[in-house]
Design a protein around this motif. Structure first.
Motif, PDB file in Angstrom:
ATOM      1  N   ILE A 291       0.930  -1.180  -0.213  1.00 26.71           N
ATOM      2  CA  ILE A 291      -0.010   0.181   0.009  1.00 26.71           C
ATOM      3  C   ILE A 291       0.501   1.497   0.222  1.00 26.71           C
ATOM      4  CG2 ILE A 291      -1.793   1.595   1.457  1.00 26.71           C
ATOM      5  CD1 ILE A 291      -2.466  -1.226   2.879  1.00 26.71           C
ATOM      6  N   GLY A 292       0.508   1.841  -0.590  1.00 30.47           N
ATOM      7  CA  GLY A 292       1.264   3.629  -0.819  1.00 30.47           C
ATOM      8  C   GLY A 292       0.896   4.673  -0.882  1.00 30.47           C
ATOM      9  N   ALA A 293       1.248   5.962  -0.298  1.00 30.24           N
ATOM     10  CA  ALA A 293       1.075   7.333  -0.894  1.00 30.24           C
ATOM     11  C   ALA A 293       2.131   8.005  -1.130  1.00 30.24           C
ATOM     12  CB  ALA A 293       0.403   7.532   0.301  1.00 30.24           C
ATOM     13  N   GLY A 294       1.795   9.218  -2.511  1.00 30.19           N
ATOM     14  CA  GLY A 294       3.460  10.192  -2.228  1.00 30.19           C
ATOM     15  C   GLY A 294       2.469  11.266  -2.456  1.00 30.19           C
ATOM     16  N   SER A 295       3.568  12.306  -2.594  1.00 34.51           N
ATOM     17  CA  SER A 295       3.491  13.585  -2.735  1.00 34.51           C
ATOM     18  C   SER A 295       5.199  14.091  -3.424  1.00 34.51           C
ATOM     19  CB  SER A 295       3.085  14.423  -1.301  1.00 34.51           C
ATOM     20  OG  SER A 295       4.222  14.393  -0.844  1.00 34.51           O
ATOM     21  N   ARG A 296       4.229  15.332  -3.985  1.00 31.66           N
ATOM     22  CA  ARG A 296       5.553  16.653  -4.015  1.00 31.66           C
ATOM     23  C   ARG A 296       5.394  17.730  -3.453  1.00 31.66           C
ATOM     24  NH1 ARG A 296       4.669  15.008 -10.616  1.00 31.66           N
ATOM     25  NH2 ARG A 296       4.414  13.530  -9.769  1.00 31.66           N
ATOM     26  N   LEU A 297       6.920  17.838  -3.014  1.00 29.81           N
ATOM     27  CA  LEU A 297       7.132  18.954  -2.488  1.00 29.81           C
ATOM     28  C   LEU A 297       6.670  20.804  -3.205  1.00 29.81           C
ATOM     29  CD1 LEU A 297       7.609  20.998  -0.123  1.00 29.81           C
ATOM     30  CD2 LEU A 297       9.786  20.268  -0.373  1.00 29.81           C
ATOM     31  N   ARG A 298       7.809  19.990  -4.248  1.00 21.53           N
ATOM     32  CA  ARG A 298       7.868  21.519  -5.363  1.00 21.53           C
ATOM     33  C   ARG A 298       7.766  21.076  -6.655  1.00 21.53           C
ATOM     34  NH1 ARG A 298      13.390  21.135  -2.872  1.00 21.53           N
ATOM     35  NH2 ARG A 298      12.454  21.900  -0.933  1.00 21.53           N
ATOM     36  N   SER A 299       7.710  21.949  -7.411  1.00 25.35           N
ATOM     37  CA  SER A 299       7.774  21.452  -9.389  1.00 25.35           C
ATOM     38  C   SER A 299       8.560  21.529  -9.915  1.00 25.35           C
ATOM     39  CB  SER A 299       6.598  22.382  -9.963  1.00 25.35           C
ATOM     40  OG  SER A 299       6.740  23.678 -10.150  1.00 25.35           O
ATOM     41  N   GLU A 300      10.334  22.136  -9.026  1.00 21.92           N
ATOM     42  CA  GLU A 300      11.195  21.937  -9.639  1.00 21.92           C
ATOM     43  C   GLU A 300      12.564  22.258  -8.855  1.00 21.92           C
ATOM     44  OE1 GLU A 300      11.394  25.193 -12.450  1.00 21.92           O
ATOM     45  OE2 GLU A 300      11.337  27.089 -10.696  1.00 21.92           O
ATOM     46  N   ARG A 301      13.252  21.818  -8.847  1.00 24.15           N
ATOM     47  CA  ARG A 301      14.618  21.987  -8.392  1.00 24.15           C
ATOM     48  C   ARG A 301      15.865  22.407  -9.135  1.00 24.15           C
ATOM     49  NH1 ARG A 301      14.036  18.538  -3.224  1.00 24.15           N
ATOM     50  NH2 ARG A 301      12.238  17.626  -3.825  1.00 24.15           N
ATOM     51  N   VAL A 302      16.524  23.497  -8.276  1.00 21.92           N
ATOM     52  CA  VAL A 302      17.617  24.430  -8.947  1.00 21.92           C
ATOM     53  C   VAL A 302      19.144  23.415  -8.259  1.00 21.92           C
ATOM     54  CG1 VAL A 302      18.849  26.295  -8.016  1.00 21.92           C
ATOM     55  CG2 VAL A 302      16.128  26.178  -8.371  1.00 21.92           C
ATOM     56  N   ILE A 303      19.914  23.577  -9.373  1.00 21.60           N
ATOM     57  CA  ILE A 303      21.139  22.892  -9.062  1.00 21.60           C
ATOM     58  C   ILE A 303      22.227  23.489  -8.257  1.00 21.60           C
ATOM     59  CG2 ILE A 303      23.325  21.339 -10.469  1.00 21.60           C
ATOM     60  CD1 ILE A 303      21.384  21.039 -12.453  1.00 21.60           C
ATOM     61  N   ALA A 304      22.415  22.942  -7.101  1.00 21.35           N
ATOM     62  CA  ALA A 304      23.691  24.051  -6.037  1.00 21.35           C
ATOM     63  C   ALA A 304      25.411  23.613  -6.571  1.00 21.35           C
ATOM     64  CB  ALA A 304      23.008  23.073  -5.406  1.00 21.35           C
ATOM     65  N   SER A 305      25.365  22.574  -7.746  1.00 24.86           N
ATOM     66  CA  SER A 305      27.135  22.991  -7.661  1.00 24.86           C
ATOM     67  C   SER A 305      27.313  21.835  -8.990  1.00 24.86           C
ATOM     68  CB  SER A 305      27.594  21.478  -6.442  1.00 24.86           C
ATOM     69  OG  SER A 305      26.295  20.110  -7.139  1.00 24.86           O
ATOM     70  N   GLY A 306      28.708  22.408  -9.761  1.00 26.67           N
ATOM     71  CA  GLY A 306      29.060  22.189 -10.691  1.00 26.67           C
ATOM     72  C   GLY A 306      28.625  23.400 -12.121  1.00 26.67           C
ATOM     73  N   ASP A 307      28.693  23.088 -13.194  1.00 22.98           N
ATOM     74  CA  ASP A 307      29.034  23.608 -14.101  1.00 22.98           C
ATOM     75  C   ASP A 307      27.449  24.493 -14.332  1.00 22.98           C
ATOM     76  OD1 ASP A 307      31.456  23.716 -14.426  1.00 22.98           O
ATOM     77  OD2 ASP A 307      31.112  22.168 -16.321  1.00 22.98           O
ATOM     78  N   ARG A 308      26.682  23.857 -13.992  1.00 26.45           N
ATOM     79  CA  ARG A 308      25.310  24.165 -14.123  1.00 26.45           C
ATOM     80  C   ARG A 308      23.951  24.653 -13.140  1.00 26.45           C
ATOM     81  NH1 ARG A 308      22.225  18.729 -15.722  1.00 26.45           N
ATOM     82  NH2 ARG A 308      20.644  20.182 -16.449  1.00 26.45           N
ATOM     83  N   ALA A 309      25.346  25.234 -11.492  1.00 28.57           N
ATOM     84  CA  ALA A 309      24.681  25.522 -10.244  1.00 28.57           C
ATOM     85  C   ALA A 309      23.514  26.867 -10.684  1.00 28.57           C
ATOM     86  CB  ALA A 309      25.710  25.988  -9.929  1.00 28.57           C
ATOM     87  N   GLY A 310      22.404  27.012 -10.347  1.00 26.90           N
ATOM     88  CA  GLY A 310      21.785  27.752 -10.486  1.00 26.90           C
ATOM     89  C   GLY A 310      20.263  27.210 -11.552  1.00 26.90           C
ATOM     90  N   GLU A 311      21.241  26.221 -12.503  1.00 27.35           N
ATOM     91  CA  GLU A 311      19.872  25.915 -13.301  1.00 27.35           C
ATOM     92  C   GLU A 311      19.453  25.394 -12.392  1.00 27.35           C
ATOM     93  OE1 GLU A 311      19.735  23.153 -17.279  1.00 27.35           O
ATOM     94  OE2 GLU A 311      22.007  23.980 -16.718  1.00 27.35           O
ATOM     95  N   ARG A 312      17.633  25.292 -12.985  1.00 27.04           N
ATOM     96  CA  ARG A 312      16.661  25.101 -12.659  1.00 27.04           C
ATOM     97  C   ARG A 312      15.812  23.147 -13.456  1.00 27.04           C
ATOM     98  NH1 ARG A 312      13.445  27.975  -9.430  1.00 27.04           N
ATOM     99  NH2 ARG A 312      14.351  30.336  -9.088  1.00 27.04           N
ATOM    100  N   VAL A 313      16.098  22.145 -12.414  1.00 28.53           N
ATOM    101  CA  VAL A 313      15.472  20.961 -13.174  1.00 28.53           C
ATOM    102  C   VAL A 313      13.938  20.382 -13.149  1.00 28.53           C
ATOM    103  CG1 VAL A 313      15.594  18.721 -12.895  1.00 28.53           C
ATOM    104  CG2 VAL A 313      18.066  20.404 -12.489  1.00 28.53           C
ATOM    105  N   PRO A 314      13.200  20.072 -13.937  1.00 36.47           N
ATOM    106  CA  PRO A 314      11.500  20.143 -13.373  1.00 36.47           C
ATOM    107  C   PRO A 314      11.812  18.642 -12.918  1.00 36.47           C
ATOM    108  CG  PRO A 314      12.315  19.442 -15.562  1.00 36.47           C
ATOM    109  CD  PRO A 314      12.781  19.907 -15.056  1.00 36.47           C
ATOM    110  N   VAL A 315      10.591  18.545 -11.744  1.00 31.92           N
ATOM    111  CA  VAL A 315      10.205  17.623 -11.401  1.00 31.92           C
ATOM    112  C   VAL A 315       8.605  16.080 -11.671  1.00 31.92           C
ATOM    113  CG1 VAL A 315       9.545  16.923  -8.906  1.00 31.92           C
ATOM    114  CG2 VAL A 315      11.371  18.802  -9.057  1.00 31.92           C
ATOM    115  N   ASP A 316       8.926  15.739 -12.281  1.00 35.21           N
ATOM    116  CA  ASP A 316       8.313  14.564 -12.822  1.00 35.21           C
ATOM    117  C   ASP A 316       7.837  13.512 -12.459  1.00 35.21           C
ATOM    118  OD1 ASP A 316       7.355  16.712 -15.283  1.00 35.21           O
ATOM    119  OD2 ASP A 316       9.442  15.760 -16.246  1.00 35.21           O
TER     120      ASP A 316
END
Length: 362
Positions: free
Chosen positions: A198-223
């Protein structure tokens, strides 16, 4: 010793470094080929391995000097690479999960059995001293009949440290399919196969922000759901409660606890091979440490592949495709239940592999 086991590695990202350390230290293994979408990366790895050549994926899975394909690609590519290798008569060992979907995982196991080749699947952390010592305690009856277990993984998300975290938030990713295999595999090792979930799920936000590396600051969609909770009904009658989240901060709770009629057991983080096991006996005065009594001391990722390579003919590897398939059905069943609001019965089962005797890695 005979001829070495010849391995071709597909996918040379973050996790490949640990596998390479384990495999290059094994005297009965030879890495003969490597492949990656980034050809420069493959060339660099091959340049550090005298026995290996950089090849395309198609060349590697068909190569006459490759007996086993180690599949370290992202989950979305697991099935494609595994099925291609099986079609060329190769054994396959892959990172978890076995595939991005249960249907694809079923096809991998079916194709391997039809071709007479072996399939193994991470995680192999459960072969270390942490989970194996805990299992030895359970098997010895030291907590009585197991009745319940709890397992939880709490983290704010992999984008805080991973420079390319996109796939964690796409179908085939999420906290359950990414980190859940460690916890679910450990629960099956400790308490046996699962019959329904039996399961239940949720998502806190629709996108995440990369915090390190060459792409720091880029937004990633949460699907996918970034917080998933499940109840596992084991064939033994025991019930496990599992929580995996990319939406928390931290927890003081132990990674896994197993409760029996005469005692409770603290189990270390199944994302690691070692860790402290503790026992609280009924009527006892508190938690007491359990001395190591099972598992491979000093193990690291890749030990499950070595177990597959060294298994006698007809003996299933401990980190097997059948285990990976059952664990994946448990997790996809939890997600299905979360979407439908109904209990999901499982079609697969698996035998618990033999306990790993206590021994050093060598």
């Amino acid at each position: 010793m005979g001829s070495p086991h010849r391995i071709g590695i597909v996918g040379l990202g973050f996790i490949s470094k640990v596998y390479l350390e384990t495999l290059t230290a094994a005297p009965d293994v030879e890495i003969t080929a490597v492949a990656d979408l980034d050809r420069a990366r493959a060339d660099a790895v091959a340049g550090a391995l005298p026995s290996a050549r950089a090849r395309s994926v198609d060349e590697l899975v068909a190569a006459a000097d490759v007996d086993v394909v180690l599949n370290l690609t992202i989950p979305a590519a697991h099935a494609e690479i595994a099925l291609a290798a099986i079609a060329h008569g190769k054994d396959v060992y892959g990172e978890k999960p076995l595939a991005a979907s249960f249907a694809d995982a079923q096809e991998i196991v079916r194709a391997a059995k039809a071709a007479g080749v072996r399939v193994g699947c991470a995680p192999d952390t459960v072969l270390g001293t942490g989970v194996q010592t805990a299992r030895a305690v359970v098997d010895a009856g030291e907590i009585g009949r197991p009745v319940a277990a709890t397992a939880q993984m709490v983290t704010p998300g992999h984008e805080r440290w991973h420079p390319n975290p996109d796939f964690y938030y796409q179908p085939g990713g999420g906290p359950l399919l990414d980190m859940g295999p460690y916890y679910v595999t450990a629960l099956v090792q400790l308490l046996g196969p699962v019959t329904s979930v039996i399961g239940a799920g949720s998502r806190l936000r629709s996108e995440r922000v990369i915090a390190s590396g060459d792409r720091a600051g880029e937004r990633v969609p949460v699907d996918v759901d970034s917080h998933v909770t499940g109840i596992l009904e084991h064939a033994s009658g025991a019930l496990s409660t599992l929580t995996t989240t990319f939406d928390g901060t931290a927890t003081k709770a132990p990674p896994i606890e197993v409760h029996g009629e005469t005692g409770s057991l603290g189990v270390p983080d199944p994302n690691h091979f070692d860790g402290d096991v503790s026992l609280h006996a009924l009527g006892g005065s508190g938690w007491t440490p359990v001395a190591l009594r099972a598992g491979i001391a000093g193990a690291a990722r890749g030990i499950g592949l070595l177990d597959l390579l060294r298994a006698a003919d007809g003996v299933a590897p401990r980190a097997s495709g059948d285990m990976g398939l059952h664990v994946l059905e448990i997790m996809t069943g939890i997600l299905e239940s979360a979407a439908s609001g109904s209990r999901v019965s499982l079609a697969t089962t698996v035998e618990r592999p033999p306990l790993v005797p206590f021994a050093p890695l060598a």
